[in-house]
Design an enzyme around this catalytic site. Structure first.
Site, PDB file in Angstrom:
ATOM      1  N   GLY A 161       2.747   2.085  10.769  1.00 39.76           N
ATOM      2  CA  GLY A 161       3.728   3.153  10.643  1.00 39.76           C
ATOM      3  C   GLY A 161       4.441   3.500  11.941  1.00 39.76           C
ATOM      4  CD  GLU A 205      -2.731   5.361   6.775  1.00 43.57           C
ATOM      5  OE1 GLU A 205      -2.733   5.472   5.541  1.00 43.57           O
ATOM      6  OE2 GLU A 205      -1.839   4.767   7.416  1.00 43.57           O
ATOM      7  CG  ASN A 228      -1.725   1.248   1.372  1.00 45.87           C
ATOM      8  OD1 ASN A 228      -1.762   2.071   0.454  1.00 45.87           O
ATOM      9  ND2 ASN A 228      -2.390   1.407   2.510  1.00 45.87           N
ATOM     10  CD1 TRP A 229       3.357   0.921  -3.071  1.00 44.96           C
ATOM     11  CD2 TRP A 229       3.616   2.303  -4.819  1.00 44.96           C
ATOM     12  NE1 TRP A 229       4.082   0.249  -4.026  1.00 44.96           N
ATOM     13  CE2 TRP A 229       4.254   1.076  -5.110  1.00 44.96           C
ATOM     14  CE3 TRP A 229       3.641   3.320  -5.769  1.00 44.96           C
ATOM     15  CZ2 TRP A 229       4.925   0.853  -6.315  1.00 44.96           C
ATOM     16  CZ3 TRP A 229       4.300   3.095  -6.979  1.00 44.96           C
ATOM     17  CH2 TRP A 229       4.933   1.884  -7.237  1.00 44.96           C
ATOM     18  CE  LYS A 230      -0.128   3.096   4.735  1.00 45.73           C
ATOM     19  NZ  LYS A 230       0.052   3.122   6.179  1.00 45.73           N
ATOM     20  CG  HIS A 281      -5.697   1.872   5.136  1.00 41.38           C
ATOM     21  ND1 HIS A 281      -5.239   2.795   6.044  1.00 41.38           N
ATOM     22  CD2 HIS A 281      -4.720   0.948   5.003  1.00 41.38           C
ATOM     23  CE1 HIS A 281      -4.016   2.439   6.423  1.00 41.38           C
ATOM     24  NE2 HIS A 281      -3.677   1.317   5.805  1.00 41.38           N
ATOM     25  CD  GLU A 336      -3.239  -2.524   7.180  1.00 45.46           C
ATOM     26  OE1 GLU A 336      -2.182  -2.817   6.632  1.00 45.46           O
ATOM     27  OE2 GLU A 336      -3.786  -1.416   7.053  1.00 45.46           O
ATOM     28  CB  SER A 392       5.369  -2.162  11.803  1.00 52.26           C
ATOM     29  OG  SER A 392       4.998  -0.818  12.064  1.00 52.26           O
ATOM     30  N   GLY A 446       2.959  -1.123   4.230  1.00 53.11           N
ATOM     31  CA  GLY A 446       3.024   0.311   3.955  1.00 53.11           C
ATOM     32  C   GLY A 446       4.461   0.719   3.662  1.00 53.11           C
ATOM     33  N   GLY A 447       5.121   1.287   4.666  1.00 50.76           N
ATOM     34  CA  GLY A 447       6.453   1.862   4.504  1.00 50.76           C
ATOM     35  C   GLY A 447       7.441   0.990   3.741  1.00 50.76           C
TER      36      GLY A 447
HETATM   37  P1  13P Z   1       3.146   0.165   7.645  1.00 53.11           P
HETATM   38  O1  13P Z   1       3.638  -1.092   6.993  1.00 53.11           O
HETATM   39  O2  13P Z   1       3.890   1.396   7.197  1.00 53.11           O
HETATM   40  O3  13P Z   1       3.027   0.042   9.125  1.00 53.11           O
HETATM   41  O4  13P Z   1       1.654   0.401   7.094  1.00 53.11           O
HETATM   42  C1  13P Z   1       0.770  -0.642   7.149  1.00 53.11           C
HETATM   43  C2  13P Z   1      -0.417  -0.251   6.380  1.00 53.11           C
HETATM   44  O5  13P Z   1      -1.153   0.631   6.755  1.00 53.11           O
HETATM   45  C3  13P Z   1      -0.675  -0.957   5.119  1.00 53.11           C
HETATM   46  O6  13P Z   1      -1.952  -0.675   4.648  1.00 53.11           O
END
Ligand code: 13P
Length: 252
Positions: free
Chosen positions: A172, A96, A9-11, A94, A166, A212, A233-234
């Site tokens: 994050g 967020e 997930n590149w956000k 998600h 999640e 993470s 994510g990251g």
């Molecule tokens: P991180 O891997 O950066 O913690 O993010 C997880 C995430 O929200 C994937 O959708």
């Protein structure tokens, strides 16, 4: 047999130029992956990402979809628009989006239905906040999110859904749920699916862990019996890190 699925997930990261480079760097590193590989990119990167990944095992996904077919919804994107861009997967619900954009279980449900109706596959996210976890509500929260998010969907539709567990406090933050905790909560989610859709559907739905996940913890997490993949994510923003996750190693 279920096939595991690792999705990035590149956000809100990567321009088109950066997208071309990241996909090009990833292609040789993930070409022998045993699992499904998906990159969920910003809307503006979808077309270049798909062209860059054409003919490879990398599938392209989006990060949100609106529930209406068209209309006065400034800033939103419809399922048919994504389908036209040959998107395979779309992330819905998600945390967020729940946290910053007032997403509710009801809107998540409507978005999932629109995505399935257009022939998209869905990565449906659930997970508890730190406050909910500390007050012992984790199970209740994920069960309610699962039940309400999937309301009115039939078994056929469910086959095109992957659930991502999640925990919000792990996103994050560098804090990961322990493999056992993640496994236990995913078991609860699976139980909720079984209750609504029957044993076979509950057993066969793929449930990812996200929060993470990284090269150092992926092998342990992917060794857990209930965990069928990851939503990253990251660590999905760097080719080497994401590739190491995609090429996780387990003993089974
Ligand atoms: P991180 O891997 O950066 O913690 O993010 C997880 C995430 O929200 C994937 O959708």
């Amino acid at each position: 047999m279920k096939r595991n699925i690792i999705a990035g997930n590149w956000k809100m990261n990567k321009t088109q130029e950066e997208t071309k480079k990241l996909i090009a760097d990833l292609i040789p590193l993930v070409k022998d992956a045993q699992c499904e590989v998906v990159c969920c990119v910003p809307f503006t990167d979808i077309d270049v990402a798909r062209k860059a990944a054409r003919g490879t095992n990398i599938q392209i996904g989006a990060q949100n979809v609106h529930w209406a077919e068209s209309g006065a919804f400034t800033g939103e994107i419809s399922a048919s628009m994504l389908k036209e861009l040959k998107v395979k997967y779309v992330i819905v619900g998600h945390s967020e989006r729940r946290q910053y954009f007032n997403e509710t279980n009801g809107t998540v449900n409507a978005r999932i239905k629109a995505a399935l109706g257009a022939g998209l596959k869905v990565i449906f996210c659930v997970g508890e906040t730190l406050r909910e976890r500390e007050s012992g509500e984790t199970q209740k929260v994920v069960m309610t999110q699962t039940h309400e998010g999937l309301e009115g969907i039939d078994r056929k539709g469910l086959k095109n859904i992957v659930i991502a567990y999640e925990p919000v406090w792990a996103i994050g933050t560098g804090k990961t749920a322990t493999a056992k905790d993640a496994n236990d909560t995913i078991k609860v989610i699976r139980k909720a699916v079984r209750k609504d859709f029957g044993r076979a559907s509950g057993n066969s739905i793929r449930i990812q862990y996200g929060g993470s996940m990284n090269p150092a913890n992926v092998d342990e997490l992917m060794s857990m019996p209930e965990i069928d993949g990851g939503l990253i994510g990251g660590a999905s923003l760097t080719a080497e890190k994401f590739a190491r996750i995609v090429n996780y190693q387990t003993n089974d």
